[in-house]
Write an enzyme that holds these catalytic residues in place. Structure first.
Site, PDB file in Angstrom:
ATOM      1  N   ARG A 238      29.610  40.607  44.151  1.00 44.81           N
ATOM      2  CA  ARG A 238      30.712  39.819  43.579  1.00 44.81           C
ATOM      3  C   ARG A 238      31.375  38.927  44.633  1.00 44.81           C
ATOM      4  O   ARG A 238      31.883  37.850  44.320  1.00 44.81           O
ATOM      5  CB  ARG A 238      31.732  40.770  42.958  1.00 44.81           C
ATOM      6  CG  ARG A 238      32.924  40.101  42.287  1.00 44.81           C
ATOM      7  CD  ARG A 238      33.825  41.165  41.657  1.00 44.81           C
ATOM      8  NE  ARG A 238      35.158  40.675  41.354  1.00 44.81           N
ATOM      9  CZ  ARG A 238      35.523  40.170  40.177  1.00 44.81           C
ATOM     10  NH1 ARG A 238      34.645  40.084  39.196  1.00 44.81           N
ATOM     11  NH2 ARG A 238      36.765  39.756  39.983  1.00 44.81           N
TER      12      ARG A 238
ATOM     13  N   ILE B 215      37.354  34.205  37.009  1.00 47.74           N
ATOM     14  CA  ILE B 215      36.271  35.189  36.980  1.00 47.74           C
ATOM     15  C   ILE B 215      36.913  36.478  36.478  1.00 47.74           C
ATOM     16  O   ILE B 215      37.985  36.871  36.952  1.00 47.74           O
ATOM     17  CB  ILE B 215      35.594  35.365  38.362  1.00 47.74           C
ATOM     18  CG1 ILE B 215      34.470  36.423  38.284  1.00 47.74           C
ATOM     19  CG2 ILE B 215      36.579  35.704  39.465  1.00 47.74           C
ATOM     20  CD1 ILE B 215      33.614  36.532  39.547  1.00 47.74           C
ATOM     21  N   SER B 216      36.299  37.113  35.495  1.00 49.40           N
ATOM     22  CA  SER B 216      36.874  38.318  34.897  1.00 49.40           C
ATOM     23  C   SER B 216      36.986  39.439  35.922  1.00 49.40           C
ATOM     24  O   SER B 216      36.295  39.448  36.946  1.00 49.40           O
ATOM     25  CB  SER B 216      35.996  38.806  33.745  1.00 49.40           C
ATOM     26  OG  SER B 216      36.000  37.873  32.700  1.00 49.40           O
ATOM     27  N   ALA B 217      37.845  40.416  35.606  1.00 50.42           N
ATOM     28  CA  ALA B 217      37.963  41.614  36.436  1.00 50.42           C
ATOM     29  C   ALA B 217      36.647  42.385  36.414  1.00 50.42           C
ATOM     30  O   ALA B 217      35.933  42.379  35.407  1.00 50.42           O
ATOM     31  CB  ALA B 217      39.088  42.492  35.904  1.00 50.42           C
TER      32      ALA B 217
ATOM     33  N   HIS C 106      33.469  42.933  33.438  1.00 49.02           N
ATOM     34  CA  HIS C 106      32.041  42.656  33.618  1.00 49.02           C
ATOM     35  C   HIS C 106      31.216  43.910  33.352  1.00 49.02           C
ATOM     36  O   HIS C 106      30.194  43.862  32.664  1.00 49.02           O
ATOM     37  CB  HIS C 106      31.771  42.145  35.040  1.00 49.02           C
ATOM     38  CG  HIS C 106      32.150  40.723  35.240  1.00 49.02           C
ATOM     39  ND1 HIS C 106      32.603  40.224  36.442  1.00 49.02           N
ATOM     40  CD2 HIS C 106      32.144  39.661  34.384  1.00 49.02           C
ATOM     41  CE1 HIS C 106      32.847  38.923  36.309  1.00 49.02           C
ATOM     42  NE2 HIS C 106      32.589  38.563  35.079  1.00 49.02           N
TER      43      HIS C 106
END
Length: 229
Positions: free
Chosen positions: A40, A64-66, A70
């Site tokens: 990441r 960007i999602s946590a 994901h």
């Protein structure tokens, strides 16, 4: 929004994955492996803490999602990301989840990212080139395209797995149309209050929809509306 850990307790990718396993978010070896393989840290803007469990702004009113989101989406889609399958990532942003999909479907599969901000298409391609998914980008089984993801990407349809990384007022019909019978889509739906919905297409073409959890995503909108914020 739930946040499972914060601060610098997690200073590397493997530690992040171990935390996600400890909290029961990652439940399968396959999802753990792919999240360990795709770092990441290669996908977040410089100077931001990559392994903290929170979404991170990436410019252009996108995030960007946590990590836990994901992981949740990968778990929900795992059976639809088998080697050789086709996966579509709408609003692919940094390219992180698209790269994870590509690792799961492998060189015989197809992983397609669609992103309407051209600058993010360029930067996500650069991110992927630094990652373990670089060879899949090179051989063409992974690609990121500039376009309105609400229309899907018909060229490689139908898809076994579709992920939408922004919240829709309602599920776009082209995405339902491009879902293969037996396929699954994970999409946040709602305006102020949003639910992560799981859409399964049955063998007869009908769809079953269930709500997985409450979420908070940026809206799935036009490029112009997004840039105005």
């Amino acid at each position: 929004m739930e946040q499972y850990w914060s601060g610098n307790a997690v200073n590397q990718n493997k530690g992040m994955v171990e935390n996600l396993q400890r909290y029961g978010i990652i439940q399968s070896r396959k999802v753990a492996e792919v999240m360990e393989t795709i770092d990441r840290g290669l996908f977040v803007p410089n100077g931001t803490p990559p392994y903290v469990d929170s979404p991170i702004p990436i410019g252009y009113n996108a995030t960007i999602s946590a990590p836990h989101m994901h992981a949740t989406c990968l778990q929900l889609l795992e059976e639809n990301l088998q080697p050789g399958m086709h996966a579509l990532d709408v609003g692919s942003g940094t390219g992180y989840l698209t790269a994870c999909f590509a690792m799961m479907v492998g060189p015989q599969g197809r992983a397609i990212g669609v992103e309407h901000i051209p600058e993010l298409v360029s930067s996500s391609t650069e991110n992927i080139q630094k990652s373990a998914a670089a060879s899949l980008l090179k051989d063409g089984s992974l690609s990121v395209h500039s376009g309105d993801g609400r229309q899907g990407w018909p060229e490689f349809a139908p898809y076994d797995a579709i992920h939408v990384g922004a919240a829709a007022k309602e599920i776009p019909q082209p995405l339902i149309d491009q879902l293969k019978p037996g396929g699954r889509m994970v999409i946040p739906v709602g305006v102020l209050f949003q639910d992560l919905q799981v859409v399964d297409k049955n063998s007869d073409g009908s769809v079953s929809i269930r709500t997985e959890t409450s979420v908070r995503y940026v809206p799935l909108t036009s490029k112009e509306a997004q840039l105005q914020g």
